[in-house]
Design a protein around this motif. Structure first.
Motif, mmCIF file in Angstrom:
data_model
loop_
_atom_site.group_PDB
_atom_site.id
_atom_site.type_symbol
_atom_site.label_atom_id
_atom_site.label_comp_id
_atom_site.label_asym_id
_atom_site.label_seq_id
_atom_site.Cartn_x
_atom_site.Cartn_y
_atom_site.Cartn_z
ATOM 1 N N VAL A 1 0.819 -1.174 -0.042
ATOM 2 C CA VAL A 1 -0.033 -0.030 0.130
ATOM 3 C C VAL A 1 0.999 1.185 -0.079
ATOM 4 O O VAL A 1 0.715 2.333 -0.709
ATOM 5 N N ALA A 2 1.901 1.401 0.898
ATOM 6 C CA ALA A 2 2.775 2.479 0.792
ATOM 7 C C ALA A 2 3.586 2.512 -0.379
ATOM 8 O O ALA A 2 3.656 3.610 -0.864
ATOM 9 N N LEU A 3 4.005 1.565 -1.221
ATOM 10 C CA LEU A 3 4.689 1.613 -2.439
ATOM 11 C C LEU A 3 3.675 1.974 -3.386
ATOM 12 O O LEU A 3 4.141 3.085 -4.351
ATOM 13 N N ALA A 4 2.429 1.571 -3.404
ATOM 14 C CA ALA A 4 1.425 1.913 -4.389
ATOM 15 C C ALA A 4 1.078 3.449 -4.155
ATOM 16 O O ALA A 4 1.184 4.233 -5.078
ATOM 17 N N THR A 5 1.090 3.936 -3.090
ATOM 18 C CA THR A 5 0.956 5.420 -2.521
ATOM 19 C C THR A 5 2.030 6.171 -3.257
ATOM 20 O O THR A 5 1.725 7.351 -3.766
ATOM 21 N N LEU A 6 3.357 5.728 -3.123
ATOM 22 C CA LEU A 6 4.420 6.481 -3.756
ATOM 23 C C LEU A 6 4.417 6.456 -5.112
ATOM 24 O O LEU A 6 4.461 7.768 -5.764
ATOM 25 N N LEU A 7 4.054 5.449 -5.751
ATOM 26 C CA LEU A 7 3.759 5.551 -7.304
ATOM 27 C C LEU A 7 2.555 6.355 -7.607
ATOM 28 O O LEU A 7 2.738 6.862 -8.694
ATOM 29 N N LEU A 8 1.581 6.489 -6.768
ATOM 30 C CA LEU A 8 0.278 7.354 -7.106
ATOM 31 C C LEU A 8 0.930 8.807 -6.993
ATOM 32 O O LEU A 8 0.385 9.621 -7.831
ATOM 33 N N ILE B 1 -1.158 19.196 -2.947
ATOM 34 C CA ILE B 1 -2.236 18.437 -3.080
ATOM 35 C C ILE B 1 -2.000 17.111 -3.234
ATOM 36 O O ILE B 1 -2.482 16.070 -2.440
ATOM 37 N N ALA B 2 -1.161 16.768 -4.146
ATOM 38 C CA ALA B 2 -0.742 15.246 -4.374
ATOM 39 C C ALA B 2 0.025 14.591 -3.000
ATOM 40 O O ALA B 2 -0.292 13.528 -2.811
ATOM 41 N N ALA B 3 0.805 15.339 -2.598
ATOM 42 C CA ALA B 3 1.498 15.041 -1.397
ATOM 43 C C ALA B 3 0.522 14.789 -0.111
ATOM 44 O O ALA B 3 0.807 13.858 0.282
ATOM 45 N N LEU B 4 -0.259 15.665 -0.013
ATOM 46 C CA LEU B 4 -1.270 15.724 1.006
ATOM 47 C C LEU B 4 -2.179 14.484 0.764
ATOM 48 O O LEU B 4 -2.708 13.884 2.004
ATOM 49 N N ILE B 5 -2.608 14.364 -0.403
ATOM 50 C CA ILE B 5 -3.709 13.048 -0.798
ATOM 51 C C ILE B 5 -2.826 11.842 -0.233
ATOM 52 O O ILE B 5 -3.463 10.982 0.460
ATOM 53 N N CYS B 6 -1.557 11.754 -0.760
ATOM 54 C CA CYS B 6 -0.824 10.387 -0.551
ATOM 55 C C CYS B 6 -0.406 10.338 0.977
ATOM 56 O O CYS B 6 -0.549 9.205 1.616
ATOM 57 N N ALA B 7 -0.268 11.411 1.717
ATOM 58 C CA ALA B 7 0.112 11.123 3.152
ATOM 59 C C ALA B 7 -1.260 10.783 3.870
ATOM 60 O O ALA B 7 -1.172 9.927 4.819
ATOM 61 N N GLY B 8 -2.387 11.258 3.394
ATOM 62 C CA GLY B 8 -3.554 10.879 3.914
ATOM 63 C C GLY B 8 -3.810 9.348 3.887
ATOM 64 O O GLY B 8 -4.212 8.702 4.748
ATOM 65 N N ILE B 9 -3.662 8.897 2.577
ATOM 66 C CA ILE B 9 -3.921 7.282 2.395
ATOM 67 C C ILE B 9 -2.541 6.617 3.210
ATOM 68 O O ILE B 9 -3.174 5.612 3.710
ATOM 69 N N ILE B 10 -1.504 7.203 3.308
ATOM 70 C CA ILE B 10 -0.652 6.613 4.421
ATOM 71 C C ILE B 10 -1.409 6.530 5.951
ATOM 72 O O ILE B 10 -1.056 5.417 6.457
ATOM 73 N N LEU B 11 -1.638 7.505 6.396
ATOM 74 C CA LEU B 11 -2.552 7.430 7.691
ATOM 75 C C LEU B 11 -3.498 6.703 7.758
ATOM 76 O O LEU B 11 -3.926 6.011 8.563
ATOM 77 N N ILE B 12 -4.532 6.808 6.876
ATOM 78 C CA ILE B 12 -5.806 6.051 6.804
ATOM 79 C C ILE B 12 -5.481 4.658 6.901
ATOM 80 O O ILE B 12 -6.317 3.756 7.672
ATOM 81 N N THR B 13 -4.636 4.153 6.065
ATOM 82 C CA THR B 13 -4.394 2.451 5.920
ATOM 83 C C THR B 13 -3.536 1.913 7.111
ATOM 84 O O THR B 13 -3.423 0.851 7.026
ATOM 85 N N GLY B 14 -2.980 2.932 7.786
ATOM 86 C CA GLY B 14 -2.502 2.409 9.027
ATOM 87 C C GLY B 14 -0.711 2.363 8.748
ATOM 88 O O GLY B 14 -0.065 1.634 9.476
ATOM 89 N N CYS B 15 -0.556 2.888 7.667
ATOM 90 C CA CYS B 15 1.152 2.552 7.276
ATOM 91 C C CYS B 15 1.766 3.318 8.322
ATOM 92 O O CYS B 15 3.002 2.595 8.580
ATOM 93 N N VAL B 16 1.469 4.356 8.793
ATOM 94 C CA VAL B 16 2.009 5.233 9.832
ATOM 95 C C VAL B 16 0.941 5.535 10.701
ATOM 96 O O VAL B 16 -0.006 6.148 10.463
ATOM 97 N N PRO B 17 0.959 4.938 12.157
ATOM 98 C CA PRO B 17 0.022 5.252 12.997
ATOM 99 C C PRO B 17 -0.166 6.737 13.239
ATOM 100 O O PRO B 17 0.739 7.330 13.253
ATOM 101 N N ILE B 18 -1.364 7.269 13.435
ATOM 102 C CA ILE B 18 -1.499 8.733 13.425
ATOM 103 C C ILE B 18 -0.801 9.194 14.600
ATOM 104 O O ILE B 18 -0.258 10.386 14.473
#
Length: 597
Positions: free
Chosen positions: A407-414, A428-445
């Protein structure tokens, strides 16, 4: 340059002085904190932390070490070239945020210091931005300035005609000369060495004793039954640690691993059961339940591959005299469901305890296994427990990949896709992807803010108003006009050199985008007045805007490695001056050949 005060504090004081002296108004003074670049930087730190938390940085770091062997020169080549190539497609800041933990880990593990490799990584990313049109903002600014003036802009890979030779020069420079100028500073960012920790645990707790893996065969009476049907612990003194499914099926609710088997866990054909028990007990259940003995890897690899992953880890716990556990009786292998923690071993006075039941005493040490989150929270539940070492640091150095890793790798590619095709603005692109990282639990909030280098973010935000002040007061315009007027009448190459020197001077202190915006119209007018092609002038402008090698505040990438490498202001001058002079000479030589006047 003095270095007595932190760079973020100096930047904040300079920002306030611009307001107090009346040079900037209140909105201009605080404009850096609403700047999209600053927001993007903070988001990119979270994305980099996501790659680190999910194992990619550990995996990449191990590959770096494998390729480099024990050779620091090889590591320098890999880091400089790797950051350069990646920054051609990802922002320079994103490249450094992603590779920073990898490079630090690789440096320590190979036997050198981060200060010996971090500046090459930062300079490599700055240079690599010259490989593509979108590699760095000055490239886009230069191309758009040409188009707005009625000329043809640059193609996507046209910058690589100058960028690739300069990147190769950077690699060779750090391999044969620059490495001798890099300082040796000891920092406190040494990552946890999992192999070393496991070796200590094996010796202290004798984990290699009474540790087995058994296979459920087709004739076993365990098939189709549950753990609670057999009461392994009380009847056989055997604890079930982990269960691996031979035929997982996520759609049917059959995961590949059951990290903490419970009473309702059902045995299936060819399950691999990790158990803890003495040899006699293991032989007994093998015969009674017709189980096969599964091969063990060397115990260090077995523990790392079988008991530690991105979700589950191990740690040492020390019992203090005031702990509520003192006087309680526990068994090795017990599973404490309330905390989702397994007890794998115990030690007292540096001697392993192998008794079936132990009465806890103050000073006892226990080896536990559980989710990284539960291990971290255990101290909050019982204040008189000491969690030894750094569970969080170990979690970042586990190279086994999980679903969240992809998921984290796919987010980077996105993010790369969004940036390359300009679907949304970079921030905006960075914020969208950072949000995905947080929502999916790749990094605990709860850990997201810890992953951001606030020193770098605050320093950059506080320095942006300085660039506004230089433009607002006319100092930059005055210097540019005088230099171009005097050099333009000599020769086009002299003008090329003047544009380069003035731009690189500004870029040491001003954001490279602001520098390019300031210099682009001046360069276009100067080229037109001399009736020469503006393309070579604009190429020189783009290159020189990316040569902020002399200060830690010239670019975001330089600032990001400042504290991580323990660098001082003058270190950048010492290492960057020769490289800047080489870039200057190569630009004057190559640009007129590739883009004639």
């Amino acid at each position: 340059m003095w270095g007595k005060y932190p760079p973020d504090v100096v930047a904040l004081l300079s920002m306030l002085s611009l307001y107090l002296t009346g040079i900037l108004d209140i909105s201009e003074t605080f404009s850096g904190f609403s700047n999209s670049t600053v927001i993007m930087i903070a988001a990119l730190f979270i994305i980099g932390e996501g790659l680190s938390q999910t194992g990619w940085t550990a995996l990449a770091g191990n590959r770096f070490i494998k390729w480099a062997g024990k050779s620091v020169p090889k590591l320098l080549i890999i880091v400089t070239l790797g950051s350069g190539v990646l920054s051609g497609f990802v922002s320079n800041t994103g490249t450094v945020a992603t590779l920073l933990p990898v490079t630090i880990s690789s440096a320590w593990n190979i036997g050198t210091l981060p200060s010996k490799v971090l500046i090459p990584m930062a300079f490599g990313s700055n240079t690599g931005g010259l490989l593509t049109l979108t590699g760095t903002p000055p490239n886009i600014i230069a191309s758009n300035a040409l188009i707005e003036s009625g000329f043809t802009g640059f193609s996507f890979f046209e910058f690589s005609l100058i960028g690739l030779p300069l990147l190769i020069i950077s690699v060779l420079y750090f391999r044969y000369f620059g490495s001798k100028l890099l300082p040796s500073y000891k920092t406190r960012n040494r990552p946890v060495n999992i192999d070393s920790e496991l070796h200590k645990w094996i010796e202290a707790y004798r984990v290699d004793q009474n540790y087995y893996r058994l296979r459920v065969r087709s004739i076993s009476p365990l098939l189709g039954t549950k753990i609670k049907n057999w009461d392994f612990e009380s009847t056989y003194n055997v604890s079930i640690i982990r269960l691996k499914r031979r035929h997982p099926n996520l759609f049917k609710g059959t995961p590949p691993f059951i990290e903490f088997p419970k009473e309702d866990t059902e045995f299936m054909y060819h399950d691999i059961i990790t158990v803890k028990g003495n040899t006699e007990a293991i032989n007994k259940i093998m015969i009674e339940f017709r189980l096969g003995l599964w091969r063990l890897d060397p115990i260090e690899e077995e523990l790392k591959n079988n008991l530690i992953n991105q979700e589950v880890g191990m740690a040492e716990v020390l019992i203090t005299p005031k702990s509520l556990f003192v006087g309680r009786k526990i068994k090795i292998g017990d599973y404490f469901e309330r905390f989702n923690i397994q007890l794998l071993g115990a030690s007292r006075n540096n001697e392993s305890l192998q008794d079936e039941e132990i009465t806890v005493k103050a000073g006892d040490a226990f080896l536990i296994r559980g989710s990284w989150k539960n291990i971290g929270e255990l101290k909050e539940i019982y204040e008189n427990l000491v969690i030894c070492g750094s569970p969080e640091g170990m979690a970042k150095n586990v190279e086994n990949l999980s679903l969240r890793s992809y998921v984290a790798l796919a987010t980077l590619l996105l993010m790369i896709t969004l940036l390359v095709f300009k679907i949304v603005p970079g921030a905006i692109a960075a914020l969208i992807c950072a949000g995905i990282i947080l929502i999916t639990g790749c990094v605990p909030i709860s850990k997201a803010y810890k992953g951001i280098s606030w020193t770098s973010v605050v320093m950059i935000a506080a320095m942006i108003p300085m660039g506004i002040a230089l433009q607002k007061t006319g100092v930059a315009q005055l210097a540019a006009d005088n230099l171009v007027t005097h050099l333009g009448s000599i020769h086009p190459i002299a003008l090329l050199g003047g544009i380069f020197l003035l731009t690189t001077t500004f870029s040491q202190f001003i954001n490279n985008s602001a520098t390019a915006v300031l210099m682009a119209p001046i360069a276009i007018i100067a080229a037109s007045s001399l009736e020469i092609s503006p393309k070579p002038i604009m190429i020189a402008l783009a290159v020189s805007a990316s040569t902020a090698f002399l200060t830690p505040i010239g670019t975001t990438t330089n600032a990001m490695v400042l504290s991580a490498g323990g660098y001082k202001f003058l270190d950048y001058v010492k290492v960057g001056t020769p490289l800047l002079l080489i870039f200057f000479a190569m630009t004057l030589f190559l640009v007129p050949i590739i883009w004639p006047f």
